[in-house]
Design an enzyme around this catalytic site. Structure first.
Site, short mmCIF file in Angstrom:
data_model
loop_
_atom_site.label_atom_id
_atom_site.label_comp_id
_atom_site.label_asym_id
_atom_site.label_seq_id
_atom_site.Cartn_x
_atom_site.Cartn_y
_atom_site.Cartn_z
N THR A 135 -1.54 18.48 6.77
CA THR A 135 -2.61 18.33 7.38
C THR A 135 -3.03 18.93 8.76
O THR A 135 -2.08 18.98 9.72
CB THR A 135 -2.09 16.58 7.85
OG1 THR A 135 -1.94 16.00 6.64
CG2 THR A 135 -3.57 15.90 8.64
N LEU A 190 -0.59 12.13 -0.68
CA LEU A 190 0.34 11.40 -1.35
C LEU A 190 0.95 10.46 -0.31
O LEU A 190 0.98 10.78 0.88
CB LEU A 190 1.46 12.27 -2.05
CG LEU A 190 2.27 13.31 -1.24
CD1 LEU A 190 3.44 12.54 -0.43
CD2 LEU A 190 2.70 14.35 -2.30
N GLU A 223 4.51 8.32 0.82
CA GLU A 223 6.02 8.12 0.64
C GLU A 223 6.12 7.07 -0.37
O GLU A 223 5.48 5.92 0.01
CB GLU A 223 6.50 8.17 1.97
CG GLU A 223 6.53 9.20 2.56
CD GLU A 223 7.66 9.27 3.92
OE1 GLU A 223 8.60 8.32 3.97
OE2 GLU A 223 7.31 10.39 4.74
N ASN A 244 -7.23 9.16 6.85
CA ASN A 244 -5.80 8.54 7.40
C ASN A 244 -6.38 7.67 8.69
O ASN A 244 -5.83 6.75 8.76
CB ASN A 244 -4.79 9.39 8.05
CG ASN A 244 -3.87 9.85 6.77
OD1 ASN A 244 -4.07 9.31 5.53
ND2 ASN A 244 -2.96 10.63 7.11
N LEU A 260 -4.56 -4.41 3.35
CA LEU A 260 -5.11 -5.68 4.06
C LEU A 260 -3.95 -6.32 4.49
O LEU A 260 -3.96 -7.40 4.72
CB LEU A 260 -6.05 -6.39 3.20
CG LEU A 260 -7.56 -5.68 3.15
CD1 LEU A 260 -8.22 -6.40 2.24
CD2 LEU A 260 -7.99 -5.42 4.67
N CYS A 299 3.09 10.15 9.42
CA CYS A 299 1.81 10.54 9.28
C CYS A 299 0.60 9.87 10.13
O CYS A 299 -0.31 10.42 10.81
CB CYS A 299 1.14 10.47 7.83
SG CYS A 299 2.46 11.51 6.87
N LYS A 337 0.66 10.30 13.98
CA LYS A 337 0.48 11.81 14.51
C LYS A 337 -1.22 12.22 14.22
O LYS A 337 -1.52 12.77 14.96
CB LYS A 337 1.36 12.59 13.43
CG LYS A 337 1.10 14.09 13.55
CD LYS A 337 2.15 14.84 12.49
CE LYS A 337 1.99 14.70 11.27
NZ LYS A 337 0.94 15.66 10.41
C1 UGA Z 1 -0.01 7.81 4.81
C2 UGA Z 1 -1.40 7.87 3.79
O1 UGA Z 1 -1.48 6.40 3.14
C3 UGA Z 1 -1.58 8.96 2.81
O2 UGA Z 1 -2.62 8.86 1.97
C4 UGA Z 1 -1.27 10.35 3.45
O3 UGA Z 1 -1.19 11.30 2.25
C5 UGA Z 1 0.08 10.46 4.13
O4 UGA Z 1 -0.11 9.32 5.08
C6 UGA Z 1 -0.04 11.68 4.76
O5 UGA Z 1 -0.84 12.07 5.77
O6 UGA Z 1 0.85 12.52 4.41
P1 UGA Z 1 2.27 7.35 4.54
O7 UGA Z 1 2.83 7.81 5.64
O8 UGA Z 1 3.33 7.68 3.23
O9 UGA Z 1 0.99 7.49 3.88
O10 UGA Z 1 2.35 5.53 4.76
P2 UGA Z 1 1.40 4.57 4.19
O11 UGA Z 1 1.80 3.78 2.82
O12 UGA Z 1 -0.17 4.67 4.57
O13 UGA Z 1 1.84 3.35 5.29
C7 UGA Z 1 1.70 3.55 6.85
C8 UGA Z 1 1.84 2.38 7.42
O14 UGA Z 1 1.12 1.13 7.47
C9 UGA Z 1 3.21 1.76 7.32
O15 UGA Z 1 3.87 1.42 8.40
C10 UGA Z 1 3.10 0.55 6.41
O16 UGA Z 1 3.97 -0.51 6.51
C11 UGA Z 1 1.86 0.03 7.15
N1 UGA Z 1 0.75 -0.69 6.01
C12 UGA Z 1 0.45 -0.09 5.19
C13 UGA Z 1 0.66 -1.89 6.24
O17 UGA Z 1 1.37 -2.56 7.72
N2 UGA Z 1 -0.06 -2.89 5.61
C14 UGA Z 1 -0.59 -2.75 4.47
O18 UGA Z 1 -1.39 -3.51 3.94
C15 UGA Z 1 -0.50 -1.24 4.28
#
Ligand code: UGA
Length: 439
Positions: free
Chosen positions: A124, A151, A153, A206, A248, A258, A261
């Protein structure tokens, strides 16, 4: 489908997943990482990332000799037609993304790249990075293409092999087609565009996700005040296809390596261009207050006193399905509780008992029941499925108090009540959501 000779620079989360998945699609892949211990482990099939299917894909790639790991670009023995850069772009003190690792690799590639090779940025990166790398490489025959990775994690392999979209940004048509060819076997819409738009698209996505989450967290605050149930509110919103049901769920704040940052980098780059992204700024500000609010809720549940309280902490990773502690809201909350004098005993199925950076603020146990023993309250911070399936009567017996603060609305409040516990959900002051009726 034609097979490509691919070099992947960087074998972290994105690089390793990319390398293993491209090998599984039939390409010849060499992954380069300067960490000799990591390369030795990966060459022996040992993957230290907690990620479904990844170990199997690495093993398949190694045994089929389509995947190899080396420590130096000079030891690559294939003539690549595509080089993918999957290097970290960490946050600098002022918020900007630090692209220096990409820059120094680009300089090193100048004299080693075969003719007409395409260099692809998967990391990114801010708008202008591909142009800068092209300048550093300084070869008219080498195009620098932007192909950011989306993607998540915990579902990295699935997201790579079955993505919702692929974006390819290039000002060189032949290079764009070659990069598209890497994904010929992947069924997904492909957006082909200019370099700047592809670079910006990743940040825009993001930041939108971060804003969606902050909005939901604020709606949960409002539900708490007004006596509404956030689960019913978001279920209703999610049925609108313009909104969508994903992302949601309220929680203790959004985190990970991610979103924090990337929101900071997007704000920095907008500010430098004279644009005020006030919505992203508001989302970041709200998120910065989240851990304090959770700590206040735990304090409230303990009658206003954290000092000397014993608190069980369920979940340490930034979300379920990963062992990644970077930017974890759970650790931010734990830091505040420990700072206020509470004694913390935690459990996370993906986190070992002696993990550095954690043990100075809490004791990590081998099972969730030990973490509940003698606890005045338990706070659930990461939504691991196993927490739903605990024997809550046993937890109630082990605890000295009776309150569970559920920051993710992950637990069945009625079940906990029948075990004699009080479940403090988030944005659900009355708890007990009525099931949606199907017609
Ligand atoms: C995120 C993006 O979702 C990916 O599409 C992107 O490729 C990635 O960053 C990146 O830039 O590499 P990720 O960091 O794996 O992916 O985490 P997410 O699944 O997005 O979750 C982020 C945060 O949101 C977590 O703390 C999670 O617990 C929180 N979250 C997510 C919630 O509190 N509620 C939700 O409904 C969903």
């Amino acid at each position: 489908m034609s097979s490509h000779r691919v070099v992947v620079v960087g074998a972290g989360y994105v690089g390793l997943t990319t390398g293993a998945c491209l090998a599984s699609l039939g390409h010849q892949v060499v992954c380069v990482d300067t960490d000799a211990a990591k390369v030795a482990a990966l060459s022996a099939g040992r993957v230290d990332i907690f990620e479904p299917q990844l170990t199997e894909l690495v093993a398949d790639g190694l045994s089929g000799t389509r995947l190899r790991f080396v420590t130096d670009v000079s030891s690559v023995d294939i003539q690549p037609d595509v080089v993918l850069l999957c290097l970290p772009t960490p946050m600098s003190a002022d918020g900007r993304a630090d692209v220096s690792q990409l820059e120094s690799v680009a300089v090193g590639l100048r004299d080693t790249l075969p003719r007409d090779c395409a260099v692809v940025i998967k990391s990114t990166v801010p708008v202008g990075t591909a142009a800068r790398l092209a300048e550093l490489i300084g070869r008219p025959d080498v195009a620098v293409v932007s192909n950011p990775e989306f993607l998540r994690e915990g579902s990295a392999v699935r997201d790579f092999l079955r993505p919702e979209r692929i974006v390819i940004g290039s000002d060189d048509r032949a290079a764009a087609e070659r990069v598209a060819g890497l994904y010929a076997a992947v069924d997904a819409p492909v957006v082909v565009t200019d370099v700047a738009s592809a670079e910006l698209a990743k940040y825009a996505a993001n930041c939108f996700l971060a804003m969606k989450l902050s909005y939901v967290n604020e709606i949960a605050d409002l539900c708490d005040r007004l006596g509404a149930d956030v689960t019913a509110v978001t279920a209703t919103m999610g049925h609108d296809s313009r909104i969508g049901a994903a992302f949601l769920r309220p929680g203790p704040g959004w985190g990970g390596p991610c979103l924090p940052k990337d929101t900071a980098a997007m704000l920095y780059s907008a500010r430098s261009s004279g644009v005020d992204l006030s919505l992203v700024r508001a989302a970041v500000d709200d998120n910065a207050r989240r851990s304090g609010r959770v700590a206040d809720r735990v304090r409230g549940a303990l009658g206003g006193r954290l000092d000397g309280a014993r608190i069980g902490v369920y979940g340490l990773a930034f979300k379920a399905g990963t062992n990644d502690l970077r930017g974890s809201p759970a650790l931010a909350v734990a830091g505040l509780l420990a700072g206020a004098g509470a004694e913390l005993v935690g459990y996370d199925p993906s986190v070992p008992q002696d993990v550095p950076g954690v043990t100075d603020m809490l004791t990590v146990c081998a099972d969730p029941y030990q973490a509940a023993k003698g606890a005045d309250a338990v706070v659930l911070l990461t939504e691991w499925p196993l927490f739903r399936a605990l024997d809550w009567s046993m937890v109630a017996e082990l605890m000295s108090g009776s309150t569970i603060v559920d920051t993710r609305n992950h637990l069945d409040a009625d079940l906990l009540a029948s075990a004699g516990l009080v479940c403090r959900s988030t944005g659900r002051p009355g708890a007990g959501v009525r099931r949606e009726r199907s017609r």
